[in-house]
Design a protein around this motif. Structure first.
Motif, PDB file in Angstrom:
ATOM      1  N   GLU A 105      88.382  79.791  53.654  1.00  0.00           N
ATOM      2  CA  GLU A 105      88.171  81.164  53.063  1.00  0.00           C
ATOM      3  C   GLU A 105      86.784  81.511  52.770  1.00  0.00           C
ATOM      4  O   GLU A 105      86.206  82.523  53.272  1.00  0.00           O
ATOM      5  CB  GLU A 105      89.383  81.343  52.163  1.00  0.00           C
ATOM      6  CG  GLU A 105      89.174  82.754  51.841  1.00  0.00           C
ATOM      7  CD  GLU A 105      89.720  82.922  50.140  1.00  0.00           C
ATOM      8  OE1 GLU A 105      90.098  83.910  49.716  1.00  0.00           O
ATOM      9  OE2 GLU A 105      90.139  81.925  49.471  1.00  0.00           O
ATOM     10  N   GLY A 106      86.163  80.531  52.268  1.00  0.00           N
ATOM     11  CA  GLY A 106      84.723  80.641  51.634  1.00  0.00           C
ATOM     12  C   GLY A 106      83.904  80.014  52.754  1.00  0.00           C
ATOM     13  O   GLY A 106      82.546  79.922  52.308  1.00  0.00           O
ATOM     14  N   GLY A 107      84.284  79.499  53.746  1.00  0.00           N
ATOM     15  CA  GLY A 107      83.701  78.953  54.805  1.00  0.00           C
ATOM     16  C   GLY A 107      83.527  77.396  54.277  1.00  0.00           C
ATOM     17  O   GLY A 107      84.506  76.699  53.975  1.00  0.00           O
ATOM     18  N   THR A 108      82.451  76.678  55.322  1.00  0.00           N
ATOM     19  CA  THR A 108      82.297  75.496  55.115  1.00  0.00           C
ATOM     20  C   THR A 108      81.552  75.031  54.025  1.00  0.00           C
ATOM     21  O   THR A 108      80.731  75.846  53.390  1.00  0.00           O
ATOM     22  CB  THR A 108      81.812  74.843  56.301  1.00  0.00           C
ATOM     23  OG1 THR A 108      80.449  75.475  56.544  1.00  0.00           O
ATOM     24  CG2 THR A 108      82.644  75.053  57.664  1.00  0.00           C
ATOM     25  N   PRO A 109      81.629  73.854  53.580  1.00  0.00           N
ATOM     26  CA  PRO A 109      80.917  73.332  52.153  1.00  0.00           C
ATOM     27  C   PRO A 109      79.555  73.068  52.568  1.00  0.00           C
ATOM     28  O   PRO A 109      78.582  72.600  51.599  1.00  0.00           O
ATOM     29  CB  PRO A 109      81.646  72.143  51.475  1.00  0.00           C
ATOM     30  CG  PRO A 109      82.213  71.633  52.824  1.00  0.00           C
ATOM     31  CD  PRO A 109      82.679  72.569  53.698  1.00  0.00           C
ATOM     32  N   VAL A 110      79.108  73.325  53.855  1.00  0.00           N
ATOM     33  CA  VAL A 110      77.732  73.129  54.403  1.00  0.00           C
ATOM     34  C   VAL A 110      77.264  74.259  55.224  1.00  0.00           C
ATOM     35  O   VAL A 110      78.111  74.979  55.477  1.00  0.00           O
ATOM     36  CB  VAL A 110      77.522  71.530  55.167  1.00  0.00           C
ATOM     37  CG1 VAL A 110      77.982  70.540  54.413  1.00  0.00           C
ATOM     38  CG2 VAL A 110      78.392  71.923  56.270  1.00  0.00           C
ATOM     39  N   PRO A 111      75.921  74.393  55.293  1.00  0.00           N
ATOM     40  CA  PRO A 111      75.516  75.679  56.102  1.00  0.00           C
ATOM     41  C   PRO A 111      75.754  75.041  57.548  1.00  0.00           C
ATOM     42  O   PRO A 111      76.252  74.310  58.061  1.00  0.00           O
ATOM     43  CB  PRO A 111      74.057  75.487  55.949  1.00  0.00           C
ATOM     44  CG  PRO A 111      73.702  74.217  55.451  1.00  0.00           C
ATOM     45  CD  PRO A 111      74.734  73.620  54.894  1.00  0.00           C
ATOM     46  N   ALA A 112      75.770  76.138  58.650  1.00  0.00           N
ATOM     47  CA  ALA A 112      76.087  75.957  59.909  1.00  0.00           C
ATOM     48  C   ALA A 112      75.368  74.890  60.624  1.00  0.00           C
ATOM     49  O   ALA A 112      76.015  74.062  61.270  1.00  0.00           O
ATOM     50  CB  ALA A 112      75.623  77.053  60.598  1.00  0.00           C
ATOM     51  N   SER A 113      73.886  74.592  60.161  1.00  0.00           N
ATOM     52  CA  SER A 113      73.276  73.438  60.771  1.00  0.00           C
ATOM     53  C   SER A 113      73.786  72.181  60.199  1.00  0.00           C
ATOM     54  O   SER A 113      73.505  71.043  61.134  1.00  0.00           O
ATOM     55  CB  SER A 113      71.823  73.688  60.341  1.00  0.00           C
ATOM     56  OG  SER A 113      71.605  73.463  58.973  1.00  0.00           O
ATOM     57  N   GLY A 114      74.630  72.046  59.439  1.00  0.00           N
ATOM     58  CA  GLY A 114      75.441  70.670  58.870  1.00  0.00           C
ATOM     59  C   GLY A 114      76.401  70.482  59.348  1.00  0.00           C
ATOM     60  O   GLY A 114      76.971  69.479  58.739  1.00  0.00           O
ATOM     61  N   ALA A 167      77.682  77.572  64.186  1.00  0.00           N
ATOM     62  CA  ALA A 167      79.055  77.054  63.442  1.00  0.00           C
ATOM     63  C   ALA A 167      79.948  77.005  64.374  1.00  0.00           C
ATOM     64  O   ALA A 167      80.813  75.745  64.644  1.00  0.00           O
ATOM     65  CB  ALA A 167      79.274  78.145  62.378  1.00  0.00           C
ATOM     66  N   MET A 168      80.166  78.057  65.363  1.00  0.00           N
ATOM     67  CA  MET A 168      81.127  77.745  66.507  1.00  0.00           C
ATOM     68  C   MET A 168      80.925  76.450  67.324  1.00  0.00           C
ATOM     69  O   MET A 168      82.073  75.892  67.879  1.00  0.00           O
ATOM     70  CB  MET A 168      81.236  79.206  67.178  1.00  0.00           C
ATOM     71  CG  MET A 168      81.800  80.345  66.481  1.00  0.00           C
ATOM     72  SD  MET A 168      83.436  79.894  65.444  1.00  0.00           S
ATOM     73  CE  MET A 168      84.461  79.818  66.872  1.00  0.00           C
ATOM     74  N   ARG A 169      79.729  76.481  67.881  1.00  0.00           N
ATOM     75  CA  ARG A 169      79.479  75.408  68.569  1.00  0.00           C
ATOM     76  C   ARG A 169      79.943  73.973  68.248  1.00  0.00           C
ATOM     77  O   ARG A 169      79.819  72.982  68.816  1.00  0.00           O
ATOM     78  CB  ARG A 169      78.103  75.474  68.995  1.00  0.00           C
ATOM     79  CG  ARG A 169      77.448  76.572  70.275  1.00  0.00           C
ATOM     80  CD  ARG A 169      76.237  76.729  70.281  1.00  0.00           C
ATOM     81  NE  ARG A 169      75.918  77.511  71.298  1.00  0.00           N
ATOM     82  CZ  ARG A 169      75.774  77.406  72.618  1.00  0.00           C
ATOM     83  NH1 ARG A 169      76.101  76.499  73.230  1.00  0.00           N
ATOM     84  NH2 ARG A 169      75.552  78.467  73.474  1.00  0.00           N
ATOM     85  N   ALA A 170      79.593  73.984  66.768  1.00  0.00           N
ATOM     86  CA  ALA A 170      79.947  72.841  65.930  1.00  0.00           C
ATOM     87  C   ALA A 170      81.461  72.298  65.873  1.00  0.00           C
ATOM     88  O   ALA A 170      81.841  71.467  65.458  1.00  0.00           O
ATOM     89  CB  ALA A 170      79.401  72.851  64.651  1.00  0.00           C
TER      90      ALA A 170
END
Length: 527
Positions: A105-114, A167-170
């Motif tokens: 809901e609040g996203g991932t606990p890391v940025p997109a690159s991580g 993020a989607m590619r990850a």
């Protein structure tokens, strides 16, 4: 003379077994909504391989006579993204029968690159449940704009979209928004649509804590539908509710009509809910949005200013642009209960309403709330009593609703965790669906309740070969005693463990054995 060879040790016996696990004599619910069948279930190499009469032996045999054998239950709104990095056991989830959780809901606990490294770390350390997560549109905003409420320029919007693309590619499952919280609340509908279009290119879902769940709930659902319809991706309304007493018994059916109309014109929209009449979030949600600009330190500075406090109190009565009045939704400060003070000096006030604390201190409730937020060494948490049983039952009957707890795993059962939010939904939500709304109140049939926690969310999230007991599917299994299945957690004792879930398998591996965690970590990251 005929000689019979007897295995000299258990290892030889295991080697002679045809299957890894055989569950015998259970009432097998396939997850698709069909009535149960009396059958054996054989599992090998993580998958169901035979359902019916199984003559071969399993290395582990489970007698499920008199018990129901269900696909593992799926939590459609989980909050375990951070805690799984510290502890992958997810014991409070598994004891509820939950084998798969969808967080973010609040996203991932890391940025997109991580995200790639984050997923790899979860796999390497091991997790006991299957876990997938969304990436938040607010994360794309903060990465480019910081906490600023302003709209992005065209160049900045492109950078936000690039973050979502990464993020989607990850392997993110789609895009979320939490539109009652800053800075997410600062995003316009058109901004959300533009970023969502990126998630749509990868088959992602748009899931939203909508902009308002009170008197404005219908228009907020309409906004979510508009975003999905224009961006070209499915829509999931998180924790569907009507948090507005004058609208109880009325607005939920209006939501149904809006969703059904959208589905009739080919918009893939659905919702999930938890089955409690109180929600929970940070106490800071009682403070109008503009005061949060600049982050936590800026909020504290504003709360220290008597002039700002006077303005905020006025807006709590009259309203403020872009802010959902959760105090009004809870029927006033009596319905707002402090549960996590994040400050030892204020812990004595926990489990009391803000109105009660104010009365004991001889102060205004708003000032009490301001001080508790400012003095917290972390996010101060509250329970908000703002929904009705009638609306829960109405929403459960919608064929397109699934079940989500809005709660995370705990690092360790029985040990207080600063990241743990003490709400009973974290320990009882899934069993409560069956114990209360099937067995006691007869709102749903057992088959329909199981469908809402298995094949429907798996279909919804495009989880191939999950959510059903079928040859070839992944062997996520929950075995429970229908008569004793109980959610023991209450608002006063929110971490009481449920009863009745006896065995749980994740990807064919026994994780709950006779009600106890085995320590196994066979869960997979779902990308």
């Amino acid at each position: 003379m005929t000689f019979v060879t007897i295995a000299a040790n258990p290892l030889q016996a295991q080697n002679a077994a045809e299957y890894d696990v055989v569950i015998r004599n259970g009432r097998v619910l396939d997850g698709a909504g069909n009535p149960w069948i009396l059958a054996d279930v054989a599992i090998h190499q993580g998958r169901f391989v035979r359902i019916g009469r199984v003559t071969g032996r399993g290395a582990r045999e489970i007698d499920a006579r008199g018990r129901y054998v269900s696909p593992g239950w799926i939590d459609m709104m989980d909050q375990s993204g951070s805690v799984l990095r510290r502890s992958g056991l997810a014991e409070n989830k598994l004891l509820q029968g939950v084998t798969t959780a969808i967080g973010g809901e609040g996203g991932t606990p890391v940025p997109a690159s991580g995200i790639v490294e984050y997923f790899t770390a979860l796999e390497q350390q091991g997790i006991s449940i299957n876990f997938g997560t969304y990436y938040s549109q607010a994360q794309t905003r903060v990465a480019v704009l910081g906490p600023s409420p302003r709209a992005p320029s065209a160049t900045e919007l492109d950078r936000m979209k690039a973050s979502m693309d990464t993020a989607m590619r990850a392997g993110a499952m789609g895009m979320t928004s939490a539109l009652i919280y800053a800075p997410s609340s600062c995003a316009t509908t058109s901004e959300l649509i533009e970023v969502a279009r990126v998630a749509a290119r990868y088959g992602g879902v748009y899931a939203s804590h909508i902009r308002g769940e009170g008197a404005e709930v219908v228009q907020s659902v309409r906004e979510a539908i508009e975003i999905g319809e224009r961006a070209g991706l499915p829509v999931e309304v998180f924790h569907l509710k009507v948090a507005h007493q004058p609208g109880w018994g009325i607005l939920m059916d209006s939501v149904r009509q809006v969703v059904d109309a959208a589905r009739s014109r080919n918009v893939d929209v659905a919702a999930d809910l938890y089955v409690y009449t109180a929600g929970g979030t940070g106490l800071e949600a009682t403070i109008p949005t503009w005061a949060h600009e600049g982050g936590r330190d800026s909020l504290r500075q504003r709360l220290a200013d008597p002039v700002v406090r006077t303005r905020l109190k006025g807006e709590m009565r009259t309203g403020s642009p872009g802010w959902w009045n959760i105090i009004e939704a809870a029927g006033g400060w009596n319905g707002v209960v402090l549960v996590g003070a994040q400050n030892p000096a204020n812990a004595k006030w926990e489990n009391k309403s803000i109105a009660r604390i104010a009365e004991e201190q001889g102060r205004e409730p708003a000032d009490v709330a301001f001080d508790l937020v400012a003095q917290g060494n972390g996010r101060v948490m509250a329970v908000y009593h703002m929904m009705s049983e009638q609306d829960i039952e109405t929403a459960l009957r919608f064929p397109w609703t699934s079940i989500g707890s809005d709660a995370g795993a705990v690092a360790q059962i029985g040990v207080a965790d600063a990241g743990q939010f003490p709400h009973p939904r974290g320990f009882g939500n899934a069993p409560r669906v069956i114990a209360r709304y099937v067995r006691e109140r007869k709102v749903l049939s057992l088959e329909e309740a199981v469908r809402k926690m298995t094949s429907w969310p798996a279909t919804r999230m495009r989880l191939a070969d999950r959510g059903v007991i079928r040859e070839g599917a992944w062997a996520d299994v929950t075995i429970f005693d229908y008569e004793t299945l109980t959610d023991a957690a209450t608002y006063d004792q929110p971490t009481a463990l449920p009863k009745g879930v006896e065995y749980v398998l994740v990807n064919g591996v026994l994780v709950i054995d006779a009600g106890r965690h085995t320590g196994a970590r066979p869960g997979k990251v779902l990308r």
